[in-house]
Design a protein around this motif. Structure first.
Motif, PDB file in Angstrom:
ATOM      1  N   PHE A 184       0.814  -1.209   0.000  1.00 54.30           N
ATOM      2  CA  PHE A 184       0.000   0.000   0.000  1.00 54.30           C
ATOM      3  C   PHE A 184       0.853   1.268   0.000  1.00 54.30           C
ATOM      4  CE2 PHE A 184      -2.800  -3.179   2.215  1.00 54.30           C
ATOM      5  CZ  PHE A 184      -3.507  -3.493   1.061  1.00 54.30           C
ATOM      6  N   VAL A 190     -18.606  -0.704   8.454  1.00 55.69           N
ATOM      7  CA  VAL A 190     -18.055   0.648   8.589  1.00 55.69           C
ATOM      8  C   VAL A 190     -17.428   1.161   7.294  1.00 55.69           C
ATOM      9  CG1 VAL A 190     -17.698   0.464  11.070  1.00 55.69           C
ATOM     10  CG2 VAL A 190     -15.844  -0.194   9.527  1.00 55.69           C
ATOM     11  N   ALA A 191     -17.154   0.273   6.346  1.00 56.10           N
ATOM     12  CA  ALA A 191     -16.545   0.702   5.081  1.00 56.10           C
ATOM     13  C   ALA A 191     -16.974  -0.246   3.969  1.00 56.10           C
ATOM     14  CB  ALA A 191     -15.025   0.727   5.206  1.00 56.10           C
ATOM     15  N   ALA A 192     -17.683   0.294   3.001  1.00 55.26           N
ATOM     16  CA  ALA A 192     -18.269  -0.524   1.930  1.00 55.26           C
ATOM     17  C   ALA A 192     -17.213  -1.260   1.105  1.00 55.26           C
ATOM     18  CB  ALA A 192     -19.111   0.361   1.023  1.00 55.26           C
ATOM     19  N   HIS A 193     -15.995  -0.719   1.057  1.00 58.94           N
ATOM     20  CA  HIS A 193     -14.984  -1.297   0.171  1.00 58.94           C
ATOM     21  C   HIS A 193     -14.181  -2.420   0.838  1.00 58.94           C
ATOM     22  CE1 HIS A 193     -12.434   1.304   2.580  1.00 58.94           C
ATOM     23  NE2 HIS A 193     -11.396   0.660   2.125  1.00 58.94           N
ATOM     24  N   ASP A 215     -12.487  -5.750   2.126  1.00 59.50           N
ATOM     25  CA  ASP A 215     -12.319  -7.094   1.566  1.00 59.50           C
ATOM     26  C   ASP A 215     -11.269  -7.844   2.391  1.00 59.50           C
ATOM     27  OD1 ASP A 215      -9.803  -6.200   0.793  1.00 59.50           O
ATOM     28  OD2 ASP A 215     -10.403  -5.769  -1.261  1.00 59.50           O
ATOM     29  N   ASN A 241      -8.052  -5.797   3.261  1.00 61.35           N
ATOM     30  CA  ASN A 241      -8.029  -4.539   4.020  1.00 61.35           C
ATOM     31  C   ASN A 241      -9.002  -4.502   5.189  1.00 61.35           C
ATOM     32  OD1 ASN A 241     -10.588  -4.054   2.988  1.00 61.35           O
ATOM     33  ND2 ASN A 241      -9.858  -2.823   1.289  1.00 61.35           N
ATOM     34  N   ASP A 246      -7.527  -3.035   8.313  1.00 59.94           N
ATOM     35  CA  ASP A 246      -7.268  -1.584   8.181  1.00 59.94           C
ATOM     36  C   ASP A 246      -8.554  -0.800   8.398  1.00 59.94           C
ATOM     37  OD1 ASP A 246      -5.071  -2.712   7.000  1.00 59.94           O
ATOM     38  OD2 ASP A 246      -5.557  -1.996   4.980  1.00 59.94           O
ATOM     39  N   TYR A 290      -9.575  -0.806  11.974  1.00 59.13           N
ATOM     40  CA  TYR A 290      -8.618  -0.003  12.736  1.00 59.13           C
ATOM     41  C   TYR A 290      -8.835   1.494  12.488  1.00 59.13           C
ATOM     42  CZ  TYR A 290      -4.140   1.850  14.347  1.00 59.13           C
ATOM     43  OH  TYR A 290      -3.175   2.591  14.983  1.00 59.13           O
ATOM     44  N   GLU A 291      -8.959   1.862  11.221  1.00 60.14           N
ATOM     45  CA  GLU A 291      -9.138   3.284  10.884  1.00 60.14           C
ATOM     46  C   GLU A 291     -10.377   3.832  11.556  1.00 60.14           C
ATOM     47  OE1 GLU A 291     -10.489   6.855   9.081  1.00 60.14           O
ATOM     48  OE2 GLU A 291     -11.562   4.977   8.865  1.00 60.14           O
ATOM     49  N   LEU A 345      -0.088  -6.465   9.507  1.00 60.57           N
ATOM     50  CA  LEU A 345       0.254  -5.044   9.596  1.00 60.57           C
ATOM     51  C   LEU A 345       1.615  -4.862  10.267  1.00 60.57           C
ATOM     52  CD1 LEU A 345      -3.234  -3.589  10.673  1.00 60.57           C
ATOM     53  CD2 LEU A 345      -2.293  -3.769   8.378  1.00 60.57           C
ATOM     54  N   LYS A 361      -5.831   7.221   4.741  1.00 58.51           N
ATOM     55  CA  LYS A 361      -4.887   6.118   4.692  1.00 58.51           C
ATOM     56  C   LYS A 361      -4.594   5.675   6.108  1.00 58.51           C
ATOM     57  CE  LYS A 361      -0.964   4.355   2.234  1.00 58.51           C
ATOM     58  NZ  LYS A 361      -0.289   3.685   3.351  1.00 58.51           N
ATOM     59  N   PRO A 362      -5.148   4.522   6.493  1.00 59.81           N
ATOM     60  CA  PRO A 362      -4.945   4.062   7.863  1.00 59.81           C
ATOM     61  C   PRO A 362      -3.569   3.439   8.026  1.00 59.81           C
ATOM     62  CG  PRO A 362      -6.461   2.605   6.685  1.00 59.81           C
ATOM     63  CD  PRO A 362      -5.962   3.604   5.691  1.00 59.81           C
ATOM     64  N   LYS A 383      -0.425   1.572   8.162  1.00 57.86           N
ATOM     65  CA  LYS A 383       0.285   0.857   7.089  1.00 57.86           C
ATOM     66  C   LYS A 383      -0.708   0.251   6.095  1.00 57.86           C
ATOM     67  CE  LYS A 383       4.439   1.086   9.115  1.00 57.86           C
ATOM     68  NZ  LYS A 383       5.548   1.822   8.522  1.00 57.86           N
ATOM     69  N   GLY A 384      -1.965   0.603   6.240  1.00 64.41           N
ATOM     70  CA  GLY A 384      -3.002  -0.067   5.452  1.00 64.41           C
ATOM     71  C   GLY A 384      -3.281   0.563   4.105  1.00 64.41           C
ATOM     72  N   GLN A 385      -4.342   0.055   3.491  1.00 62.86           N
ATOM     73  CA  GLN A 385      -4.705   0.470   2.134  1.00 62.86           C
ATOM     74  C   GLN A 385      -5.471   1.797   2.156  1.00 62.86           C
ATOM     75  OE1 GLN A 385      -7.505  -2.134   0.259  1.00 62.86           O
ATOM     76  NE2 GLN A 385      -6.950  -1.461  -1.793  1.00 62.86           N
ATOM     77  N   ARG A 414     -20.137   6.652   1.525  1.00 61.88           N
ATOM     78  CA  ARG A 414     -19.589   5.408   0.998  1.00 61.88           C
ATOM     79  C   ARG A 414     -18.074   5.507   0.962  1.00 61.88           C
ATOM     80  NH1 ARG A 414     -23.666   2.186  -1.755  1.00 61.88           N
ATOM     81  NH2 ARG A 414     -22.172   1.091  -3.044  1.00 61.88           N
ATOM     82  N   THR A 415     -17.400   4.361   0.996  1.00 62.53           N
ATOM     83  CA  THR A 415     -15.938   4.355   0.879  1.00 62.53           C
ATOM     84  C   THR A 415     -15.545   3.600  -0.391  1.00 62.53           C
ATOM     85  OG1 THR A 415     -15.805   2.370   2.244  1.00 62.53           O
ATOM     86  CG2 THR A 415     -15.536   4.474   3.369  1.00 62.53           C
ATOM     87  N   LYS A 425     -12.043   2.028  -2.554  1.00 67.07           N
ATOM     88  CA  LYS A 425     -10.618   1.739  -2.615  1.00 67.07           C
ATOM     89  C   LYS A 425      -9.942   2.703  -3.569  1.00 67.07           C
ATOM     90  CE  LYS A 425     -11.440  -2.786  -2.749  1.00 67.07           C
ATOM     91  NZ  LYS A 425     -11.440  -4.167  -3.171  1.00 67.07           N
ATOM     92  N   GLU A 431     -10.461   2.590  -7.502  1.00 64.04           N
ATOM     93  CA  GLU A 431     -11.816   2.204  -7.914  1.00 64.04           C
ATOM     94  C   GLU A 431     -12.410   3.334  -8.744  1.00 64.04           C
ATOM     95  OE1 GLU A 431     -15.075  -0.132  -5.567  1.00 64.04           O
ATOM     96  OE2 GLU A 431     -13.711   0.698  -4.083  1.00 64.04           O
TER      97      GLU A 431
END
Lengths: 307, 190
Positions: free
Chosen positions: A51, A169-172, A174, A177, A180, A183-184, A203, B31-32, B34-36, B54-55, B57, B60
């Motif tokens: 990432f 909490v986040a539609a994307h 998978d 992630n 993440d 956590y976020e 992580l 950007k969380p 070390k995450g995506q 909505r979130t 990637k 996308e």
């Protein structure tokens, strides 16, 4: 107040506060016996994290990378000469522009051979007390943070439960992630100064694995903003190569460019790095917190939008 | 319509989400640790007017929506649908059903100029002029000194709208009304 399109984005307050932070940070580390060093911004190698996207340049036939952090060179230096060192430098990350991100930003990074991550959280807290103002710090493990905010035990739940919780909490979300996202979401709710420690292995980045089986890594959060992160450095060269390979597998699956293993860093680890902890802190975000600014561009002379 | 990627997301952009045209209200790069990285977007559904978050990637993309706002003149109601005509001289007409017209039907009179949002050429929302002048067709005679009702009474307008007016207003008068709030502004001048 209107600003012409060619003018700097930050005011005189941010210029002066930045100069003061640079002065005070140097005084802080100099007084503790850390040596200020400089390492290259341009390198033949770069971080393989799936990432992190490095800027690449072509130099004749060869490919070069702008460094996403000074970590690799600083560790090679430490493998040769173990002593406390720090560096204040620019780092570059492609595609990271937002109210907390600018693709070119300033890092304060330091390493201390023999130090543990708890020594380093303490030193980070002291540095922030000095540069910002004194404040109380709470500690919470990654696992208990997720349990508190999402009612989920990441040690025992299966992958589909994890993804399902993340989707709420986040539609994307998978399988790559989900952690993440959880956590976020949990971090953005935190207020005050919080150190989150003990990260799950996906992580881990380049942290050593602790006795408790989780990555010996921490993030220093202030009011929901990640300000610094540090870890007990990974010493095992074989494990380093294994993580680079693993990152490249994720990169391949996601259609991202392959990143060659930095064989010089690998050789440095083979020759033996003293157990060392290191921390990187985002200076621009610290400045935002100090001045109460909402976006990073308000503390930069020229941001991604006006450079 | 072309697809648009997260790095081009910005407020005001019109996209198709779950089949509905939406406009982006707010976009934020996240950007969380070390995450995506991802982009958090607040969108307003242009059909239901509902706002949601909505979130997406990084990388996308969403199809852009062919949405445009045009000025149209209200022509007539044929007993079933409402007819509007583009005011750009093209004489192009569209038909609007009562559900799409919503409360706007209480404010418009023939020849009034409205703002119409077209999606793929089809009308999806109609905004009447901010101020309209309508005739009172029915209201009780004003009663002097009656303060129990706050000094106002109900009046039925020529379009069927029912509004609160001061006690001194009588049937046959033409009133100026703010269509955003549905409130009486004053007597029409001239």
């Amino acid at each position: 107040m209107s600003r012409s399109w060619w003018q700097p984005e930050c005011g005189a307050d941010a210029l002066e506060a930045r100069a003061a932070i640079l002065r005070d940070a140097r005084k802080f580390f100099d007084a503790r016996g850390y040596l200020e060093i400089q390492t290259p911004s341009l390198s033949n190698h770069t971080a393989s994290d799936p990432f992190l996207d490095s800027y690449t340049l072509t130099d004749g036939e060869a490919r070069r990378y702008l460094q996403t952090s000074p970590e690799f060179h600083m560790k090679r230096l430490l493998a040769h000469t173990p002593r406390p060192v720090y560096q204040i430098c620019l780092a570059f990350r492609r595609g990271e522009t937002g109210h907390l991100h600018n693709s070119e930003f300033t890092i304060i990074e330091w390493y201390a051979p023999g130090a543990s991550t708890s020594d380093m959280t303490e030193l980070t807290a002291k540095l922030i007390d000095t540069l910002l103002k004194p404040g109380r710090v709470e500690r919470v493990s990654f696992e208990s943070l997720i349990r508190d905010k999402h009612g989920l035990d990441i040690c025992t739940c299966d992958e589909s439960t994890l993804i399902e919780a993340a989707r709420r909490v986040a539609a994307h979300a998978d399988q790559f992630n989900a952690l993440d996202c959880l956590y976020e979401h949990a971090v953005s709710d935190l207020s005050g100064r919080v150190v989150v420690h003990g990260f799950p292995l996906p992580l881990a980045s380049l942290a050593a694995i602790g006795h408790d089986g989780v990555a010996d890594r921490f993030e220093f959060i202030i009011d929901g903003i990640e300000l610094a992160n540090g870890c007990q450095e990974l010493l095992d060269a074989d494990e380093f190569r294994r993580r680079v390979n693993c990152n490249n597998e994720i990169r391949r699956a996601r259609g991202l460019a392959h990143v060659e293993c930095d064989t010089r860093l690998e050789a440095a680890l083979c020759s033996g790095l003293t157990p060392t902890s290191g921390v990187a802190l985002g200076l621009d975000r610290l400045l935002m917190l100090k001045l109460g600014k909402r976006t990073i561009s308000q503390v930069l002379t020229f941001s991604d939008k006006t450079r | 319509m072309p697809n648009i990627s997260t790095n081009e997301f910005r407020p005001g952009l019109r996209v198709l989400l779950d089949g509905d045209p939406c406009t982006m209200v707010e976009t934020e790069f996240v950007k969380p640790g070390k995450g995506q990285a991802f982009t958090r977007v607040r969108l307003k559904n242009l059909i239901t007017s509902r706002t949601w978050e909505r979130t997406f990637k990084s990388g996308e993309s969403l199809p852009t929506a062919d949405v445009r706002e045009v000025a149209m003149q209200y022509l007539y109601f044929d007993g079933d649908t409402y007819h509007f005509m583009l005011s750009d001289g093209s004489y192009e007409q569209v038909e609007v059903d009562a559900a799409t017209l919503g409360d706007a039907k209480y404010w418009i009179r023939e020849e009034d100029l409205c703002q119409v949002v077209l999606w793929d050429g089809r009308p999806i929302s109609i905004t009447p002029p901010i101020f309209v002048e309508l005739e009172v067709v029915q209201t009780d005679p004003g009663v002097r000194g009656d303060t129990a009702t706050g000094g106002s009474k109900t009046a039925i307008m020529s379009t069927g709208a029912s509004i609160r007016v001061p006690l001194f207003i009588e049937a046959g008068e033409v009133l100026r009304i703010d269509t955003r709030t549905g409130e009486y502004v004053g007597r029409a001048k001239g």
